[in-house]
Design a protein around this motif. Structure first.
Motif: not given
Length: 193
Positions: A90-94
């Protein structure tokens, strides 16, 4: 890329290079901005924008904040290693959405949402935004689905507004970015309908 700088590329020429690139970018954008300005004036919309800037601002910006607020990850139990991997993704998406530049090969927030939802537009009205959600699921064992293989790609279900991320192939940000960008660019058409 010809941006107007004709000198040698070196650290000593850093400032003239940056100045030439900036000038090139501004000169490319200026005609487009002028057309936008003329169009807004033609319909009197520039007056509304001046009078109600907070209300009109979302019409012109679809940032990563809206996308991230729309993402609803289905996370594993807290405290497990699966949960941590999922949070990392999820952090990678951001990170991916915030680093994006607008170019033919980039993944902007609007293009990312269009890829997942299949819609050419994003919600504008507050009532539409309130109910808009993208479900993010995680596949921790893609070998069970696909057998022995070297890579799995994310699976997008546009009608369900869902994306399934293959955790095994996306452990680092560089792996995540490579797999997601490749899937994004190879999966832009509905060829298997």
């Amino acid at each position: 890329l010809n941006c107007g700088f004709t000198g040698a590329i070196s650290v000593q020429n850093k400032e003239p290079i940056v100045r030439a690139i900036t000038l090139h970018a501004v000169l490319r954008l200026q005609p487009m901005l002028e057309q936008l300005k003329e169009g807004l004036q033609l319909y009197g919309l520039h007056l509304l924008i001046k009078q109600y800037p907070e209300i009109c601002q979302p019409l012109f910006v679809l940032g990563g904040d809206f996308v991230m607020a729309s993402i609803h990850p289905q996370l594993s139990e807290k405290g497990t290693s699966k949960h941590q991997f999922e949070l990392d993704l999820v952090n990678f998406i951001q990170d991916l959405l915030y680093e994006s530049e607008d170019g033919p090969r980039s993944i902007t927030p609007a293009r990312f949402l269009q890829w997942i939802t299949g819609q050419g537009h994003v919600p504008l009205l507050p009532s539409e935004k309130k109910d808009f959600a993208v479900v993010v699921k995680f596949n921790h064992n893609c070998e069970a689905d696909f057998g022995n293989h070297s890579i799995c790609y994310p699976v997008v279900s546009s009608c369900a507004k869902t994306i399934v991320l293959p955790v095994k192939h996306m452990k680092s940000y560089s792996q995540f970015r490579m797999v997601l960008v490749e899937a994004f660019h190879l999966g832009q058409e509905f060829n298997n309908v």
